[in-house]
Enzyme design. Structure first.
Site, PDB file in Angstrom:
ATOM      1  N   ASN A 132     -25.402 -49.908   7.697  1.00 23.32           N
ATOM      2  CA  ASN A 132     -24.581 -50.671   7.400  1.00 23.32           C
ATOM      3  C   ASN A 132     -24.296 -50.406   5.521  1.00 23.32           C
ATOM      4  O   ASN A 132     -23.286 -50.214   5.295  1.00 23.32           O
ATOM      5  CB  ASN A 132     -24.561 -52.066   7.517  1.00 23.32           C
ATOM      6  CG  ASN A 132     -25.533 -52.922   7.213  1.00 23.32           C
ATOM      7  OD1 ASN A 132     -26.762 -52.039   7.080  1.00 23.32           O
ATOM      8  ND2 ASN A 132     -25.418 -53.984   6.778  1.00 23.32           N
ATOM      9  N   GLU A 181     -36.334 -57.521   7.606  1.00 24.24           N
ATOM     10  CA  GLU A 181     -34.771 -58.123   7.083  1.00 24.24           C
ATOM     11  C   GLU A 181     -34.066 -57.803   8.272  1.00 24.24           C
ATOM     12  O   GLU A 181     -33.628 -56.813   8.462  1.00 24.24           O
ATOM     13  CB  GLU A 181     -34.417 -57.285   5.815  1.00 24.24           C
ATOM     14  CG  GLU A 181     -35.446 -57.574   4.693  1.00 24.24           C
ATOM     15  CD  GLU A 181     -35.207 -56.953   3.446  1.00 24.24           C
ATOM     16  OE1 GLU A 181     -34.296 -56.048   3.647  1.00 24.24           O
ATOM     17  OE2 GLU A 181     -35.822 -57.278   2.417  1.00 24.24           O
ATOM     18  N   CYS A 216     -25.230 -57.866   6.510  1.00 26.21           N
ATOM     19  CA  CYS A 216     -25.987 -58.963   7.454  1.00 26.21           C
ATOM     20  C   CYS A 216     -25.425 -60.337   6.693  1.00 26.21           C
ATOM     21  O   CYS A 216     -25.674 -61.407   7.119  1.00 26.21           O
ATOM     22  CB  CYS A 216     -27.430 -58.626   7.103  1.00 26.21           C
ATOM     23  SG  CYS A 216     -27.675 -58.173   5.427  1.00 26.21           S
ATOM     24  N   GLU A 222     -38.390 -59.530   0.028  1.00 26.62           N
ATOM     25  CA  GLU A 222     -38.820 -58.400  -0.555  1.00 26.62           C
ATOM     26  C   GLU A 222     -37.872 -58.610  -1.856  1.00 26.62           C
ATOM     27  O   GLU A 222     -36.960 -59.687  -1.833  1.00 26.62           O
ATOM     28  CB  GLU A 222     -38.303 -57.223   0.023  1.00 26.62           C
ATOM     29  CG  GLU A 222     -39.212 -56.611   1.229  1.00 26.62           C
ATOM     30  CD  GLU A 222     -38.981 -55.395   1.711  1.00 26.62           C
ATOM     31  OE1 GLU A 222     -38.847 -54.297   0.923  1.00 26.62           O
ATOM     32  OE2 GLU A 222     -39.261 -55.041   2.832  1.00 26.62           O
TER      33      GLU A 222
HETATM   34  P1  NAD Z   1     -30.660 -51.430  14.476  1.00 24.19           P
HETATM   35  O1  NAD Z   1     -31.892 -52.373  14.731  1.00 24.19           O
HETATM   36  O2  NAD Z   1     -30.035 -50.909  15.933  1.00 24.19           O
HETATM   37  O3  NAD Z   1     -31.283 -50.094  13.885  1.00 24.19           O
HETATM   38  C1  NAD Z   1     -31.867 -49.950  12.916  1.00 24.19           C
HETATM   39  C2  NAD Z   1     -32.874 -48.866  12.726  1.00 24.19           C
HETATM   40  O4  NAD Z   1     -34.107 -49.009  13.414  1.00 24.19           O
HETATM   41  C3  NAD Z   1     -32.328 -47.621  13.016  1.00 24.19           C
HETATM   42  O5  NAD Z   1     -32.795 -46.630  12.134  1.00 24.19           O
HETATM   43  C4  NAD Z   1     -32.759 -47.368  14.366  1.00 24.19           C
HETATM   44  O6  NAD Z   1     -32.698 -45.920  14.677  1.00 24.19           O
HETATM   45  C5  NAD Z   1     -34.083 -47.928  14.258  1.00 24.19           C
HETATM   46  N1  NAD Z   1     -34.621 -48.373  15.545  1.00 24.19           N
HETATM   47  C6  NAD Z   1     -33.983 -48.953  16.785  1.00 24.19           C
HETATM   48  N2  NAD Z   1     -34.653 -49.167  17.618  1.00 24.19           N
HETATM   49  C7  NAD Z   1     -36.086 -48.865  17.340  1.00 24.19           C
HETATM   50  C8  NAD Z   1     -37.312 -48.966  17.882  1.00 24.19           C
HETATM   51  N3  NAD Z   1     -37.543 -49.566  18.919  1.00 24.19           N
HETATM   52  N4  NAD Z   1     -38.413 -48.478  17.035  1.00 24.19           N
HETATM   53  C9  NAD Z   1     -38.342 -48.048  15.724  1.00 24.19           C
HETATM   54  N5  NAD Z   1     -36.930 -47.741  15.233  1.00 24.19           N
HETATM   55  C10 NAD Z   1     -35.968 -48.295  15.971  1.00 24.19           C
HETATM   56  O7  NAD Z   1     -29.790 -51.979  13.369  1.00 24.19           O
HETATM   57  P2  NAD Z   1     -28.123 -51.358  13.097  1.00 24.19           P
HETATM   58  O8  NAD Z   1     -27.437 -51.659  14.123  1.00 24.19           O
HETATM   59  O9  NAD Z   1     -28.740 -50.281  12.390  1.00 24.19           O
HETATM   60  O10 NAD Z   1     -28.054 -52.423  11.784  1.00 24.19           O
HETATM   61  C11 NAD Z   1     -27.271 -53.573  12.007  1.00 24.19           C
HETATM   62  C12 NAD Z   1     -28.243 -54.760  12.002  1.00 24.19           C
HETATM   63  O11 NAD Z   1     -28.877 -54.936  10.988  1.00 24.19           O
HETATM   64  C13 NAD Z   1     -27.449 -56.121  12.084  1.00 24.19           C
HETATM   65  O12 NAD Z   1     -28.350 -56.967  12.916  1.00 24.19           O
HETATM   66  C14 NAD Z   1     -27.685 -56.723  10.734  1.00 24.19           C
HETATM   67  O13 NAD Z   1     -27.620 -57.934  10.256  1.00 24.19           O
HETATM   68  C15 NAD Z   1     -28.923 -56.112  10.368  1.00 24.19           C
HETATM   69  N6  NAD Z   1     -29.240 -56.037   8.808  1.00 24.19           N
HETATM   70  C16 NAD Z   1     -30.110 -56.766   8.196  1.00 24.19           C
HETATM   71  C17 NAD Z   1     -29.904 -56.714   6.852  1.00 24.19           C
HETATM   72  C18 NAD Z   1     -30.926 -57.760   6.181  1.00 24.19           C
HETATM   73  O14 NAD Z   1     -31.286 -57.420   4.831  1.00 24.19           O
HETATM   74  N7  NAD Z   1     -31.364 -58.876   6.614  1.00 24.19           N
HETATM   75  C19 NAD Z   1     -29.467 -56.019   6.161  1.00 24.19           C
HETATM   76  C20 NAD Z   1     -28.551 -54.892   6.699  1.00 24.19           C
HETATM   77  C21 NAD Z   1     -28.431 -55.105   8.145  1.00 24.19           C
END
Ligand code: NAD
Length: 489
Positions: free
Chosen positions: A153, A252, A286, A465
């Site tokens: 995102n 996060e 997020c 962080e």
């Molecule tokens: P996601 O969890 O689908 O993917 C994030 C990353 O994790 C990607 O690089 C993906 O390839 C990797 N990944 C997925 N499954 C994995 C596994 N089993 N093992 C290791 N790596 C794996 O998230 P997304 O769809 O890319 O992002 C959106 C989400 O992120 C939303 O839930 C949002 O709220 C959250 N987010 C949180 C913050 C925060 O700071 N709290 C910031 C931005 C986004």
């Protein structure tokens, strides 16, 4: 066609397994991404350990700070390349990418360069009753090779948010950007190469999560710590992987953030703030507010005003400086968001704005757009009012008392952020503190000081962080205790 390759031990590495990178604006394929194999990830981790055993492991904080400034300057120098890559991957408007994503990507390196040079460490003199005396001081050392996994995102911003402090603290990193947004991370590897970051200190691998680079990183026995931003469900899977070997983790995760709007707020300022809080980056931040609670006397006026502003948002090509909202990241994510709209209808919601897919009559009709959407009329326990949707949508509900608003805002398993709008100073402080979240804004939203703690409660994360908190996560702290006299302790 562009090619995004892996960067391992200071060299570009191709892969025979490749996947398409789509532009979400019109669905076109503009790049091929080289998926790292398990052997590639193993090589990257080995390269990290070799760098730690070599010149990179002997760098001083001051030298690393200079390296981080050079990286920041390198991003600035190639600002337009970064901007183009980020817009192609995400479809986000120029107005956002040029003022938030790219400059903040560079700022992350400068902030942690500044901090590592001046980071305080504990020092205590111990005086025991029998006369023994000791001097205790803390030594900061790297954790080792840190695995970094980031989402799509805010691709550059969230990637550098972890890479910068990890390098500042002297770690080597093996970093994987989201498969949806590999562009700016690849440009960052080019910058690292150009400014002379020693081979192996920064390694970039591309791929997916399960059965691919993400899982290969998190399950590798020689990864020393894992830092992850993404969905809460993915966090659970990574936590299971990290349990083997008891790896330090920093998470996060997702949110279902509340906004609480009191009738005494400055209405115009609040409305501008809420348009951002709901629709920035098409709601794919997020921290976005998906649950909006409004004091009953203001409820009709607010609903009408926000719906009007939603309908006026300009959805257009990202390169147009006047564009206010872009598409969603992928066809899959758009389907998920549209399913929530269907579900909201089944749950009995009223749509005050949007609820569908815009039609443009040009190539954008093949992209992943949805309309800015506002719903109302759902009970607090409806799925659309409790589950993270991560699109340009919020649910608005009225409340009668401050205590009720606090209780309803806190009735969630998430706990990332809240925004509170009031002109009553005491109430602002009181309600902000009562929120069970990592970050409470009063009369503002998405206003960040990179030195402050960032993270979430409950399903929204583990640890904090930002500033000193990042330095502590990315460091192994050793207390050295020296007795400074001969008395028996
Ligand atoms: P996601 O969890 O689908 O993917 C994030 C990353 O994790 C990607 O690089 C993906 O390839 C990797 N990944 C997925 N499954 C994995 C596994 N089993 N093992 C290791 N790596 C794996 O998230 P997304 O769809 O890319 O992002 C959106 C989400 O992120 C939303 O839930 C949002 O709220 C959250 N987010 C949180 C913050 C925060 O700071 N709290 C910031 C931005 C986004």
């Amino acid at each position: 066609m562009k090619h995004y390759r892996n960067y391992i031990q200071g060299e570009w590495r191709e892969s025979s397994r490749r996947f398409d990178d789509h532009n979400p604006v019109d669905g076109s394929v503009f790049a091929q991404v080289h998926e790292a194999s398990q052997a590639d990830v193993g090589d990257a981790i080995r390269a990290g350990h070799a760098a730690l055993a070599g010149a990179w492991g002997r760098t001083t904080p001051g030298e690393r700070a200079e390296m981080l400034y050079a990286i920041a300057n390198g991003i600035d120098k190639r600002h337009d390349d970064f901007l183009a890559a980020e817009m192609a991957d995400t479809g986000k408007p120029l107005a956002m990418a040029s003022t938030i994503d790219i400059p903040r990507g560079a700022a992350n390196f400068r902030v942690f360069a500044d901090l590592i040079k001046t980071a305080p460490l504990d020092c205590f003199r111990t005086d025991l009753p029998g006369g023994a005396r000791a001097l205790n001081y803390t030594v900061r050392k790297p954790l080792g090779v840190v695995g970094i996994i980031s989402p799509w995102n805010l691709p550059l911003l969230l990637f550098t948010w972890k890479v910068a402090p990890a390098l500042a603290c002297g770690n080597a990193v093996v970093a994987k950007p989201s498969e949806e947004t590999p562009g700016t991370a690849t440009l960052l590897a080019e910058v690292m190469h150009e400014v002379g970051v020693p081979a192996g200190a920064f390694n970039l691998v591309h791929g997916f999560g399960p059965g691919s680079a993400g899982e290969f990183i998190t399950t590798h026995p020689d990864i020393n710590a894992i830092t992850f931003t993404g969905e809460s469900r993915t966090g659970s899977a990574i936590m299971r992987a990290a349990a083997e070997g008891v790896k330090p983790i920093s998470f996060e995760l997702g949110g279902k953030n509340a906004a609480i709007i009191f009738a005494d707020c400055d209405f115009d300022r609040m409305l501008d703030g809420m348009v951002r809080a709901v629709f920035l980056n098409s709601g794919q931040v997020c921290l976005c507010s998906e649950r909006v609670y409004v004091e009953r006397s203001l409820y009709p006026r607010f609903c009408e005003a926000l719906a009007e502003r939603a309908a006026q948002l300009r959805l257009d090509w990202p390169s147009d400086p006047a564009t206010q909202m872009g598409p969603l990241i992928s066809a899959e994510h758009r389907n998920k968001v549209l399913k929530y709209f269907d579900l909201a209808r089944e749950e009995g919601a009223r749509f005050l704005a949007g609820g569908g897919v815009p039609r443009f009559g040009d190539a954008r009709d093949q992209g992943y757009w949805v309309e800015p959407t506002i719903i109302a009329g759902l009970p607090d326990d409806a799925r659309c009012a409790t589950e993270e949707i991560f699109g340009p949508v919020c649910h608005i509900a009225p409340f009668d008392t401050e205590a009720e608003a606090i209780a309803r805002a806190n009735a969630t398993r998430y706990g990332l952020a809240a925004t509170i709008w009031t002109s009553n100073l005491e109430r602002g402080h009181r309600v902000a503190e009562a929120m069970r979240v990592g970050l409470s804004w009063v009369n503002s939203w998405f206003l960040r000081d990179l030195r402050t703690p960032f993270g979430g409660a409950g399903l929204s994360g583990i640890g904090r962080e930002g500033g000193q908190h990042s330095l502590n996560f990315y460091s192994e702290l050793t207390n050295v205790c020296i007795q400074i006299n001969q008395e028996t302790p």
